[in-house]
Structure formats: structure tokens, C-alpha cells
Design a protein around this motif. Structure first.
Motif, PDB file in Angstrom:
ATOM      1  N   PRO A 173      -5.229  26.475  39.054  1.00 18.75           N
ATOM      2  CA  PRO A 173      -6.101  27.683  38.717  1.00 18.75           C
ATOM      3  C   PRO A 173      -6.989  28.496  39.779  1.00 18.75           C
ATOM      4  O   PRO A 173      -6.971  29.551  39.868  1.00 18.75           O
ATOM      5  CB  PRO A 173      -6.838  27.536  37.395  1.00 18.75           C
ATOM      6  CG  PRO A 173      -7.027  25.947  37.373  1.00 18.75           C
ATOM      7  CD  PRO A 173      -6.087  25.491  38.203  1.00 18.75           C
ATOM      8  N   THR A 184      -6.021  30.233  45.677  1.00 17.05           N
ATOM      9  CA  THR A 184      -6.022  31.826  45.763  1.00 17.05           C
ATOM     10  C   THR A 184      -4.655  32.114  45.863  1.00 17.05           C
ATOM     11  O   THR A 184      -3.830  31.521  46.106  1.00 17.05           O
ATOM     12  CB  THR A 184      -6.540  32.273  47.135  1.00 17.05           C
ATOM     13  OG1 THR A 184      -6.098  31.667  48.254  1.00 17.05           O
ATOM     14  CG2 THR A 184      -8.167  31.813  47.069  1.00 17.05           C
ATOM     15  N   ARG A 185      -4.523  33.387  45.576  1.00 10.71           N
ATOM     16  CA  ARG A 185      -3.017  33.917  45.654  1.00 10.71           C
ATOM     17  C   ARG A 185      -2.361  33.710  46.994  1.00 10.71           C
ATOM     18  O   ARG A 185      -1.227  33.244  47.160  1.00 10.71           O
ATOM     19  CB  ARG A 185      -2.809  35.272  45.366  1.00 10.71           C
ATOM     20  CG  ARG A 185      -2.689  35.718  43.916  1.00 10.71           C
ATOM     21  CD  ARG A 185      -2.555  37.492  43.975  1.00 10.71           C
ATOM     22  NE  ARG A 185      -2.531  37.686  42.239  1.00 10.71           N
ATOM     23  CZ  ARG A 185      -3.358  38.213  41.589  1.00 10.71           C
ATOM     24  NH1 ARG A 185      -4.454  38.379  42.197  1.00 10.71           N
ATOM     25  NH2 ARG A 185      -3.091  38.490  40.284  1.00 10.71           N
ATOM     26  N   ALA A 221       4.272  33.402  42.697  1.00  9.70           N
ATOM     27  CA  ALA A 221       2.820  33.047  43.382  1.00  9.70           C
ATOM     28  C   ALA A 221       1.759  34.183  43.491  1.00  9.70           C
ATOM     29  O   ALA A 221       0.702  34.110  42.989  1.00  9.70           O
ATOM     30  CB  ALA A 221       2.969  32.453  44.731  1.00  9.70           C
ATOM     31  N   ASP A 222       2.556  35.566  43.911  1.00  5.65           N
ATOM     32  CA  ASP A 222       1.744  36.686  43.846  1.00  5.65           C
ATOM     33  C   ASP A 222       1.271  37.012  42.491  1.00  5.65           C
ATOM     34  O   ASP A 222      -0.014  37.475  42.266  1.00  5.65           O
ATOM     35  CB  ASP A 222       2.754  37.689  44.229  1.00  5.65           C
ATOM     36  CG  ASP A 222       2.751  38.117  45.649  1.00  5.65           C
ATOM     37  OD1 ASP A 222       1.749  37.624  46.262  1.00  5.65           O
ATOM     38  OD2 ASP A 222       3.503  39.050  46.224  1.00  5.65           O
ATOM     39  N   ASN A 223       1.953  36.742  41.520  1.00 11.48           N
ATOM     40  CA  ASN A 223       1.558  37.185  40.018  1.00 11.48           C
ATOM     41  C   ASN A 223       0.839  36.095  39.324  1.00 11.48           C
ATOM     42  O   ASN A 223       0.613  36.072  38.280  1.00 11.48           O
ATOM     43  CB  ASN A 223       2.988  37.690  39.508  1.00 11.48           C
ATOM     44  CG  ASN A 223       3.143  38.616  39.757  1.00 11.48           C
ATOM     45  OD1 ASN A 223       2.875  39.679  40.443  1.00 11.48           O
ATOM     46  ND2 ASN A 223       4.576  39.092  39.658  1.00 11.48           N
ATOM     47  N   ARG A 224       0.570  35.267  40.088  1.00 13.56           N
ATOM     48  CA  ARG A 224      -0.378  33.748  39.590  1.00 13.56           C
ATOM     49  C   ARG A 224       0.448  33.240  38.306  1.00 13.56           C
ATOM     50  O   ARG A 224       0.070  32.822  37.417  1.00 13.56           O
ATOM     51  CB  ARG A 224      -1.602  34.117  39.141  1.00 13.56           C
ATOM     52  CG  ARG A 224      -2.546  34.654  40.037  1.00 13.56           C
ATOM     53  CD  ARG A 224      -3.938  34.623  39.798  1.00 13.56           C
ATOM     54  NE  ARG A 224      -4.682  33.309  40.081  1.00 13.56           N
ATOM     55  CZ  ARG A 224      -4.987  32.719  41.237  1.00 13.56           C
ATOM     56  NH1 ARG A 224      -4.541  33.530  42.290  1.00 13.56           N
ATOM     57  NH2 ARG A 224      -5.726  31.647  41.010  1.00 13.56           N
ATOM     58  N   ARG A 225       1.791  33.276  38.536  1.00 18.44           N
ATOM     59  CA  ARG A 225       2.719  32.515  37.481  1.00 18.44           C
ATOM     60  C   ARG A 225       3.606  31.385  38.137  1.00 18.44           C
ATOM     61  O   ARG A 225       4.745  31.067  37.595  1.00 18.44           O
ATOM     62  CB  ARG A 225       3.835  33.656  37.196  1.00 18.44           C
ATOM     63  CG  ARG A 225       3.298  34.986  36.372  1.00 18.44           C
ATOM     64  CD  ARG A 225       2.614  34.521  35.207  1.00 18.44           C
ATOM     65  NE  ARG A 225       2.225  35.745  34.494  1.00 18.44           N
ATOM     66  CZ  ARG A 225       1.172  35.694  33.380  1.00 18.44           C
ATOM     67  NH1 ARG A 225       0.914  34.472  32.920  1.00 18.44           N
ATOM     68  NH2 ARG A 225       0.827  36.818  32.757  1.00 18.44           N
ATOM     69  N   ALA A 266      -1.687  29.912  47.446  1.00 17.31           N
ATOM     70  CA  ALA A 266      -0.396  29.679  46.734  1.00 17.31           C
ATOM     71  C   ALA A 266       0.716  30.189  47.334  1.00 17.31           C
ATOM     72  O   ALA A 266       1.662  29.331  47.302  1.00 17.31           O
ATOM     73  CB  ALA A 266      -0.783  30.050  45.276  1.00 17.31           C
TER      74      ALA A 266
END
Length: 188
Positions: free
Chosen positions: A60, A63-64, A92-96, A67
Motif C-alpha cells: 500500500p 507510489t503509483r 498500477a495507475d489506479n492502485r489496483r 508500482a
């Protein structure tokens, strides 16, 4: 018998399913359904086997940008097709990135439905041997009337037996579920 309608509707209902559906439509338009399926299956397997990759998808505090950089390096090292690599970048961009395995599973189900196969999600307490998987596949084919692609998951909390889900239909013979059902009936 067309199962694909139900499968697609079920899959689109989930977050991972929406990513998988978008990926599938791009793959279909690019005639890359199989290439993407191979890539996504390889990634899902790698997440299961590599603690580093699992950490990357679940960290978590990453950072975007980090990632995205890390997953791009993974995609390159694994020689993933461009659509799969791009999808991982979007995750990765959407933290998913935590949805990677679910996206891969949903994609496989969409590809199977597209080929006219039925996909069964099989959850067992222990890893099934190749012989057990083959035997189960034959039994399911006899029951469903068409080839059944099997996706396996291991859930150590099952006390024994296994659960099988085909579309929205649940075929269950796990001891845990029977005990829960019995307990509910006794509370009655």
C-alpha cells in the motif's frame, strides 16, 4: 446452449471483471485473445509463486509511479504481450494491482466462453493432482454436456471435498458447507 451471456454479465459485475472485459474486447479486436490469455495466466501464476511479485501487487505504500515502473519491468522480463502489459500499467495507475489475479481469472473465463467452453471454478482444501483434475473435468463434461475448462483455487479452510461453481450454479460437496448447513438446521 449459450452460456456466454450469463458469464459475461456475472463477470462485468465485479471491479476485476470490468478490467478483464475491457482487456478481452481489446484482445478480440486485435486478434490476440490467446496471447493475452497466456500472458495473464503466467502473471497470475507468478503472483502465486513469487513473494516479491505478490508484495508488489499488495504494497500500500508504494507510489503509483514506482508500482507502474516495477510492473512494467515485470511485464518486460516475462515477455508479456503489449495489451496485458498495458492493462497491468492501468491497474498500477489506479492502485489496483491487488486485482491482478482476479482480472486474469475473469479474462480466462471470458476467453473460454468466447470459445464455447464452460468454465468451472473449483475450490479444494489441497492442490488437485493432474489425474484428479482430469477426472473432475470428465465428470463435469458429462453433467454439463460440453467441455469444461477448470480453474482451481486452494482454500485450506475447507475441511475436505471441494466446491465447484459453473456460472452462477454452485455444486458443493465440502464438509465445511455441510456442517454449516447442519448447524443452521439445528438452530432452526
Amino acid at each position: 446452449m449459450d452460456h456466454s451471456g450469463g458469464t459475461s454479465a456475472n463477470i462485468q459485475a465485479s471491479l476485476a471483471g470490468r478490467y478483464a472485459t475491457a482487456l478481452f474486447e481489446l484482445a478480440r479486436d486485435s486478434k490476440a485473445i490467446d496471447a493475452v490469455e497466456n500472458s495473464m495466466s503466467a502473471v497470475a501464476q507468478a503472483v502465486g509463486e513469487s513473494t516479491d511479485l505478490k508484495a508488489l501487487t499488495t504494497n500500500p505504500v508504494l507510489t503509483r509511479a514506482d508500482a507502474k515502473k516495477a510492473i512494467a519491468a515485470v511485464a518486460k522480463a516475462m515477455k508479456l504481450d503489449p495489451l496485458s502489459a498495458k492493462t497491468l500499467g492501468v491497474l498500477a495507475d489506479n492502485r489496483r494491482l491487488g486485482e491482478t489475479v482476479a482480472v486474469a481469472r475473469a479474462y480466462t473465463a471470458l476467453a473460454a466462453a468466447h470459445r464455447g467452453e464452460v468454465t468451472a471454478e473449483v475450490t479444494s482444501a489441497h492442490v488437485l493432482s493432474a489425474a484428479q483434475t482430469k477426472s473432475l473435468s470428465a465428470k463435469l463434461k458429462a453433467r454439463v454436456g460440453s467441455d469444461v475448462a477448470i480453474q482451481t483455487k486452494v482454500d485450506p479452510t475447507l475441511l475436505g471435498g471441494l466446491t465447484v461453481r459453473i456460472g452462477s450454479q454452485m455444486i458443493d460437496n465440502s464438509i465445511k458447507t455441510r456442517l454449516n448447513t447442519l448447524a443452521a438446521a439445528m438452530k432452526g
